[in-house]
Design a protein around this motif. Structure first.
Motif, mmCIF file in Angstrom:
data_model
loop_
_atom_site.group_PDB
_atom_site.id
_atom_site.type_symbol
_atom_site.label_atom_id
_atom_site.label_comp_id
_atom_site.label_asym_id
_atom_site.label_seq_id
_atom_site.Cartn_x
_atom_site.Cartn_y
_atom_site.Cartn_z
ATOM 1 N N PHE A 12 0.828 -1.208 0.000
ATOM 2 C CA PHE A 12 0.000 0.000 0.000
ATOM 3 C C PHE A 12 0.861 1.257 0.000
ATOM 4 O O PHE A 12 0.742 2.116 -0.881
ATOM 5 N N TRP A 13 1.748 1.378 0.968
ATOM 6 C CA TRP A 13 2.412 2.658 1.183
ATOM 7 C C TRP A 13 3.524 2.920 0.167
ATOM 8 O O TRP A 13 3.616 4.028 -0.384
ATOM 9 N N ILE A 14 4.356 1.938 -0.101
ATOM 10 C CA ILE A 14 5.442 2.161 -1.048
ATOM 11 C C ILE A 14 4.892 2.492 -2.433
ATOM 12 O O ILE A 14 5.375 3.396 -3.116
ATOM 13 N N CYS A 15 3.852 1.773 -2.850
ATOM 14 C CA CYS A 15 3.294 2.014 -4.186
ATOM 15 C C CYS A 15 2.605 3.367 -4.273
ATOM 16 O O CYS A 15 2.652 4.027 -5.316
ATOM 17 N N LYS A 16 1.954 3.798 -3.210
ATOM 18 C CA LYS A 16 1.341 5.123 -3.221
ATOM 19 C C LYS A 16 2.404 6.210 -3.327
ATOM 20 O O LYS A 16 2.260 7.176 -4.083
ATOM 21 N N ARG A 17 3.460 6.076 -2.568
ATOM 22 C CA ARG A 17 4.504 7.095 -2.572
ATOM 23 C C ARG A 17 5.336 7.054 -3.861
ATOM 24 O O ARG A 17 5.881 8.081 -4.287
ATOM 25 N N GLY A 18 5.424 5.888 -4.479
ATOM 26 C CA GLY A 18 6.221 5.765 -5.686
ATOM 27 C C GLY A 18 5.730 6.646 -6.811
ATOM 28 O O GLY A 18 6.526 7.314 -7.495
#
Length: 549
Positions: free
Chosen positions: A383-389
């Protein structure tokens, strides 16, 4: 013709450099998880994959996308996909490096080593890693059919790549994919309508004939797939080979290839099954749980792949701003650009740290603590890494200005990265699915207390190191114990990710990295856009640590 101007103040391309030796965040994280490891193989891979040669293969594979050949020139149905030679070169390289099923045949640490290599290879933005990831992820699920597993696993773990469409027995290496979603259901796979009619018992167990369709069927030239289909006892998981043991083609009809925003080198297709032969894997009616054993591991690769792309986007931005001047200074020396670059460097390092931490949890399959962390960190990291990417890719592109937005003969890798980023967020469960999966992990089997205890243990090494971290960590146990409201699930997933990232940075990053992260991400001193770090963080040190060359 007379010359009208000289071309100057344009940066040299970032090529022929070592992806590994200058990636200090990755090296420090690996030293923490695998102390005393031999870096020789990583250094060799970093040099190869940072070369102009492999950058060219990635460009050509994306510039010349796959082509569906539904029939031969005599009108016979063949259902094959034709790829550019660079696609096969990249596949052979990834398989040869053991980025697919190989770690399951090796010992402790293999999944962490594979994770590091996967991130480095992703920096090419080759768009071929979907079948690599699925072949890696299939092993735990396939074990539930011992006969198929016995015949196939050795070749799924082999470092030989063989793209031929021939029986599995005639190939030195194999790849696998999966097919879950249908037109009417999407992520709601329980709405699937593909039917399975039981035909006979065979040495591979129960054979069924599948009739129906799949709306997203990536890498259709894989040797076999795990798919979901409805049988009398409910939705079950089936093993579906492209070529049957007798050498005939299975009744899988490729309808068309998807015209996608990015990921151009990879073939994603729509298919129909016309009484296609498939063998049950696992128990009747337990198909979702069975295939999610595979889906969970591909979520790791979504996090790893995004972290790798973030590193490359940051590297391109640093390379450009270090060479280009504006308003009397190099861009990298301009105060506001320093803030942007340092903020992105912080985000990239945190993403690398969290992705590798998840890889460690997967590597330690028999550790109860790691099993609990694996269940929680899988949805959180994806969730978080892909959103920030996606946000970081846009900001990195802006650092290059118009040069970042332009694709000249496919050479604009930043544009490819920007298009690729949303895929990892969507594939194998979009943001809401991940946040809800975290709630299920917290609720399931009365585990909320043990999850809170596990997270407390994970965060403990950073306790007392920064007041903002302590306040942030203090609030988590109560929120976890009361995790029931779906409307707040995304916020909880975000905050668990941030807390774990901070704890990891405390353990294997310099103090100035941990300090900047706590102040900007946990202490309220940073904004919602990149480039909003408080003015007293160690900007020059953050940038120097992240420089690719």
């Amino acid at each position: 013709m007379t010359s009208t101007h000289d071309v100057f103040n344009q940066p040299s391309p970032l090529a022929d450099y070592n992806l590994y030796t200058n990636n200090r965040p990755l090296r420090d994280a690996l030293a923490f998880h695998l102390p005393g490891r031999d870096e020789a193989r990583s250094i060799e891979q970093g040099q190869r994959w940072g070369s102009q040669e492999w950058q060219t293969h990635a460009r050509l594979a994306n510039t010349h996308p796959p082509r569906l050949l539904s029939h031969d020139r005599f009108g016979r149905r063949i259902d094959q996909v034709e790829f550019h030679p660079s696609y096969h070169a990249l596949m052979s390289e990834a398989v040869g490096a053991g980025l697919h099923g190989t770690p399951w045949s090796l010992g402790a640490g293999a999944h962490i080593e594979r994770a590091a290599a996967f991130m480095q290879f992703t920096e090419l933005e080759p768009s071929i890693l979907c079948p690599i990831s699925m072949t890696y992820a299939v092993t735990p699920a396939l074990r539930s059919n011992a006969a198929v597993f016995g015949d196939w696993f050795g070749k799924l773990a082999s470092t030989a790549y063989d793209p031929r469409l021939v029986p599995f027995a005639d190939k030195p290496g194999l790849t696998m994919g999966m097919g879950m979603t249908e037109k009417q259901g999407g992520s709601d796979v329980r709405a699937n309508t593909t039917r399975a009619v039981i035909a006979e018992n065979t040495p591979w167990g129960v054979r069924a004939e599948l009739t129906g369709h799949k709306w997203f069927f990536s890498a259709p030239m894989c040797d076999a797939f795990l798919v979901l289909a409805q049988e009398e006892g409910g939705l079950s998981c089936f093993f579906l080979p492209r070529v049957l043991p007798d050498g005939s083609l299975n009744a899988i009809r490729i309808q068309r290839l998807k015209d996608k925003l990015g990921n151009h080198a990879n073939a994603s297709s729509e298919v129909e099954f016309h009484a296609a032969s498939a063998w049950r894997v696992g128990d009747v009616g337990r198909g979702v749980a069975q295939i999610l054993e595979m889906g969970t591991l591909t979520r790791l690769d979504c996090a790893l792949g995004t972290a790798g792309l973030m590193r490359q986007a940051l590297s391109l931005a640093l390379n450009h701003t270090a060479q280009r001047s504006a308003f009397g200074k190099r861009l990298i020396e301009q105060p506001l650009m320093k803030n942007v670059l340092a903020d992105m460097a912080l985000e990239s390092e945190a993403a690398t740290a969290l992705a590798l931490r998840l890889a460690r949890a997967i590597d330690r399959q028999d550790d109860p603590f790691e099993a609990l962390m694996r269940r929680v960190l899988t949805p959180v990291a994806k969730f978080w890494i892909c959103k920030r990417g996606s946000m970081l890719a846009q900001e990195a592109m802006e650092c290059l200005g118009g040069n970042g937005y332009v694709e000249e003969a496919g050479e604009g890798v930043m544009a490819r990265i920007y298009r690729e980023m949303p895929l990892n967020s969507i594939w194998e469960g979009a943001g809401n699915i991940m946040a809800l999966d975290l709630l299920r992990a917290l609720r399931g089997g009365g585990k909320a207390g043990s999850v809170a205890e596990a997270l407390a243990a994970e965060l403990a090494p950073a306790r007392g190191a920064h007041a903002a971290f302590d306040r942030f960590a203090d609030a988590l146990p109560t929120r976890i114990d009361g995790a029931s409201d779906e409307i707040e699930a995304r916020r909880l997933a975000q905050d668990v990710a941030l807390a774990v990232q901070a704890s990891l940075l405390r353990r294997h990053a310099p103090d100035f990295v941990f300090e900047a992260f706590c102040r900007s991400r946990l202490g309220g001193e940073g904004g919602q856009a990149f480039g909003t770090l408080p003015g007293t963080v160690a900007f020059d040190a953050l940038i120097a640590r992240a420089m690719p060359t």
